[in-house]
Design a protein around this motif. Structure first.
Motif, PDB file in Angstrom:
ATOM      1  N   VAL A 170     -43.953  90.192  30.162  1.00 19.28           N
ATOM      2  CA  VAL A 170     -45.021  89.569  30.936  1.00 19.28           C
ATOM      3  C   VAL A 170     -46.167  89.298  29.968  1.00 19.28           C
ATOM      4  N   CYS A 171     -46.892  88.191  30.170  1.00 18.71           N
ATOM      5  CA  CYS A 171     -47.981  87.859  29.254  1.00 18.71           C
ATOM      6  C   CYS A 171     -48.913  86.828  29.875  1.00 18.71           C
ATOM      7  N   ASN A 172     -50.065  86.653  29.243  1.00 24.19           N
ATOM      8  CA  ASN A 172     -50.946  85.530  29.543  1.00 24.19           C
ATOM      9  C   ASN A 172     -50.621  84.419  28.550  1.00 24.19           C
ATOM     10  N   THR A 173     -50.707  83.179  28.983  1.00 23.96           N
ATOM     11  CA  THR A 173     -50.436  82.072  28.081  1.00 23.96           C
ATOM     12  C   THR A 173     -51.568  81.054  28.137  1.00 23.96           C
ATOM     13  N   LYS A 174     -51.775  80.409  27.006  1.00 26.64           N
ATOM     14  CA  LYS A 174     -52.743  79.317  26.927  1.00 26.64           C
ATOM     15  C   LYS A 174     -52.120  78.218  26.086  1.00 26.64           C
ATOM     16  N   PHE A 175     -52.102  77.009  26.642  1.00 26.46           N
ATOM     17  CA  PHE A 175     -51.505  75.878  25.949  1.00 26.46           C
ATOM     18  C   PHE A 175     -52.484  74.716  25.990  1.00 26.46           C
ATOM     19  N   ILE A 176     -52.814  74.178  24.820  1.00 27.27           N
ATOM     20  CA  ILE A 176     -53.771  73.080  24.720  1.00 27.27           C
ATOM     21  C   ILE A 176     -53.132  71.936  23.952  1.00 27.27           C
ATOM     22  N   ILE A 177     -53.189  70.734  24.522  1.00 25.48           N
ATOM     23  CA  ILE A 177     -52.768  69.536  23.801  1.00 25.48           C
ATOM     24  C   ILE A 177     -53.720  68.413  24.172  1.00 25.48           C
TER      25      ILE A 177
ATOM     26  N   GLY B 182     -37.844  87.459  19.699  1.00 25.60           N
ATOM     27  CA  GLY B 182     -37.604  86.041  19.925  1.00 25.60           C
ATOM     28  C   GLY B 182     -38.714  85.337  20.686  1.00 25.60           C
ATOM     29  N   ILE B 183     -39.821  86.043  20.981  1.00 22.96           N
ATOM     30  CA  ILE B 183     -40.928  85.455  21.738  1.00 22.96           C
ATOM     31  C   ILE B 183     -41.863  84.701  20.787  1.00 22.96           C
ATOM     32  N   THR B 184     -42.135  83.434  21.082  1.00 25.28           N
ATOM     33  CA  THR B 184     -43.093  82.667  20.290  1.00 25.28           C
ATOM     34  C   THR B 184     -44.500  83.054  20.736  1.00 25.28           C
ATOM     35  N   LEU B 185     -45.154  83.919  19.960  1.00 26.01           N
ATOM     36  CA  LEU B 185     -46.470  84.431  20.333  1.00 26.01           C
ATOM     37  C   LEU B 185     -47.583  83.426  20.060  1.00 26.01           C
ATOM     38  N   LYS B 186     -47.333  82.517  19.116  1.00 25.19           N
ATOM     39  CA  LYS B 186     -48.362  81.536  18.765  1.00 25.19           C
ATOM     40  C   LYS B 186     -47.686  80.328  18.136  1.00 25.19           C
ATOM     41  N   GLU B 187     -48.244  79.156  18.408  1.00 24.45           N
ATOM     42  CA  GLU B 187     -47.744  77.935  17.776  1.00 24.45           C
ATOM     43  C   GLU B 187     -48.908  76.975  17.576  1.00 24.45           C
ATOM     44  N   VAL B 188     -48.990  76.408  16.386  1.00 29.43           N
ATOM     45  CA  VAL B 188     -50.042  75.453  16.045  1.00 29.43           C
ATOM     46  C   VAL B 188     -49.394  74.259  15.364  1.00 29.43           C
ATOM     47  N   GLY B 189     -49.758  73.057  15.792  1.00 33.01           N
ATOM     48  CA  GLY B 189     -49.174  71.889  15.157  1.00 33.01           C
ATOM     49  C   GLY B 189     -49.660  70.601  15.779  1.00 33.01           C
ATOM     50  N   PHE B 190     -48.853  69.560  15.641  1.00 33.11           N
ATOM     51  CA  PHE B 190     -49.207  68.270  16.219  1.00 33.11           C
ATOM     52  C   PHE B 190     -47.938  67.537  16.632  1.00 33.11           C
ATOM     53  N   ILE B 191     -48.112  66.602  17.556  1.00 31.84           N
ATOM     54  CA  ILE B 191     -47.035  65.694  17.916  1.00 31.84           C
ATOM     55  C   ILE B 191     -47.543  64.280  17.702  1.00 31.84           C
ATOM     56  N   GLU B 192     -46.647  63.408  17.272  1.00 32.45           N
ATOM     57  CA  GLU B 192     -47.040  62.046  16.931  1.00 32.45           C
ATOM     58  C   GLU B 192     -46.025  61.063  17.490  1.00 32.45           C
ATOM     59  N   GLY B 193     -46.543  60.015  18.122  1.00 35.08           N
ATOM     60  CA  GLY B 193     -45.673  59.002  18.699  1.00 35.08           C
ATOM     61  C   GLY B 193     -46.438  57.727  18.966  1.00 35.08           C
ATOM     62  N   ASP B 194     -45.927  56.937  19.904  1.00 38.56           N
ATOM     63  CA  ASP B 194     -46.528  55.635  20.201  1.00 38.56           C
ATOM     64  C   ASP B 194     -47.966  55.753  20.695  1.00 38.56           C
ATOM     65  N   GLU B 195     -48.300  56.874  21.340  1.00 39.84           N
ATOM     66  CA  GLU B 195     -49.641  57.033  21.898  1.00 39.84           C
ATOM     67  C   GLU B 195     -50.620  57.677  20.924  1.00 39.84           C
ATOM     68  N   GLY B 196     -50.169  57.904  19.695  1.00 38.53           N
ATOM     69  CA  GLY B 196     -51.061  58.474  18.696  1.00 38.53           C
ATOM     70  C   GLY B 196     -50.627  59.861  18.259  1.00 38.53           C
ATOM     71  N   LYS B 197     -51.552  60.548  17.632  1.00 43.01           N
ATOM     72  CA  LYS B 197     -51.287  61.877  17.097  1.00 43.01           C
ATOM     73  C   LYS B 197     -52.184  62.883  17.804  1.00 43.01           C
ATOM     74  N   PHE B 198     -51.569  63.933  18.360  1.00 37.09           N
ATOM     75  CA  PHE B 198     -52.310  64.937  19.113  1.00 37.09           C
ATOM     76  C   PHE B 198     -52.008  66.324  18.563  1.00 37.09           C
ATOM     77  N   HIS B 199     -53.058  67.077  18.318  1.00 37.58           N
ATOM     78  CA  HIS B 199     -52.882  68.462  17.895  1.00 37.58           C
ATOM     79  C   HIS B 199     -52.696  69.346  19.129  1.00 37.58           C
ATOM     80  N   PHE B 200     -51.926  70.409  18.979  1.00 34.48           N
ATOM     81  CA  PHE B 200     -51.723  71.332  20.094  1.00 34.48           C
ATOM     82  C   PHE B 200     -51.792  72.766  19.596  1.00 34.48           C
ATOM     83  N   TYR B 201     -52.009  73.642  20.555  1.00 34.51           N
ATOM     84  CA  TYR B 201     -52.130  75.073  20.260  1.00 34.51           C
ATOM     85  C   TYR B 201     -51.587  75.843  21.454  1.00 34.51           C
ATOM     86  N   SER B 202     -50.737  76.819  21.207  1.00 34.83           N
ATOM     87  CA  SER B 202     -50.273  77.687  22.286  1.00 34.83           C
ATOM     88  C   SER B 202     -50.337  79.135  21.823  1.00 34.83           C
ATOM     89  N   GLU B 203     -50.623  80.010  22.777  1.00 33.58           N
ATOM     90  CA  GLU B 203     -50.777  81.419  22.432  1.00 33.58           C
ATOM     91  C   GLU B 203     -50.370  82.293  23.608  1.00 33.58           C
TER      92      GLU B 203
END
Length: 209
Positions: free
Chosen positions: A31-38, A146-167
């Motif tokens: 069980v955990c709290n999650t925060k995801f920003i994009i 196997g739990i992804t505790l944190k992820e930082v990066g970006f996604i890029e496509g036709d709509e541009g480039k967006f940074h994201f963060y999850s914790e």
């Protein structure tokens, strides 16, 4: 919503893999709290994960709601505590398989081992092709469970480039009570149009059925 398939993968996690490239699988209940920003979108939840089920509690437009996903039965159930109502929809297996096949790791590299929030983690650099043709590049902090505790990066496509963060925070690893994944007694089936109050992400999850 931009990059919707990326959010779907976040809520319906897949065992991402390609030939000779595979991320660790989750092997515990937690069980955990999650925060995801994009971009300008923020999703905060309380998440419960058992072997074959997941429950996600959140508040959208000041409305508390839960999504209960049963991977074995391939169903998703929305629960609205304020109106004592719920709605269950099936998840087509072929859609799940299509999403899995369309999501491919094209680069995966373990950088080092470290500690995060009291857990021993391995850091991975990865590059992923998403189903809508966009590219994700990120660094993941993955626990030995196997739990992804944190992820930082970006996604890029036709709509541009967006940074994201999850914790993930306040992570507790223990067996979950199965009652957490049941609709409370006395709740009634909601009319389908009640989903109009749910954001684009959750509405689209229903459309996947």
């Amino acid at each position: 919503m931009k990059y919707l398939n990326f959010f779907l993968i976040f809520l319906f996690p897949l065992s991402l893999s390609a030939e000779n490239l595979k991320l660790p699988e989750v092997v515990v209940e937690y069980v955990c709290n999650t925060k995801f920003i994009i971009g300008a979108n923020v999703l905060e939840t309380r998440t419960f994960k058992s072997k074959n089920k997941k429950r996600i509690d959140t508040i959208i437009q000041n409305i508390p709601q839960s999504v209960i996903i049963d991977y074995e039965k391939q169903t998703a159930t929305w629960v609205w505590p304020k109106t004592y109502s719920y709605l269950s929809v099936p998840l087509k297996k072929e859609n799940q398989e299509a999403l899995k096949k369309a999501t491919n790791i094209i680069m995966l590299k373990k950088i080092k081992s470290d500690y995060l929030s009291g857990f021993e983690v391995d850091l991975y650099k990865l590059k992923v092709n998403l189903p809508d043709g966009t590219i994700e590049e990120s660094t993941r902090w993955i626990s030995k469970h196997g739990i992804t505790l944190k992820e930082v990066g970006f996604i890029e496509g036709d709509e541009g480039k967006f940074h994201f963060y999850s914790e993930y925070s306040n992570v507790k690893v223990f067996e979950q009570n199965d009652d957490l994944f049941k609709v409370p007694d006395g709740f009634k089936i909601a009319p389908v149009d009640q989903l109009d109050d749910v954001n684009d992400l959750l509405r689209t999850m229903v459309k996947r059925s």
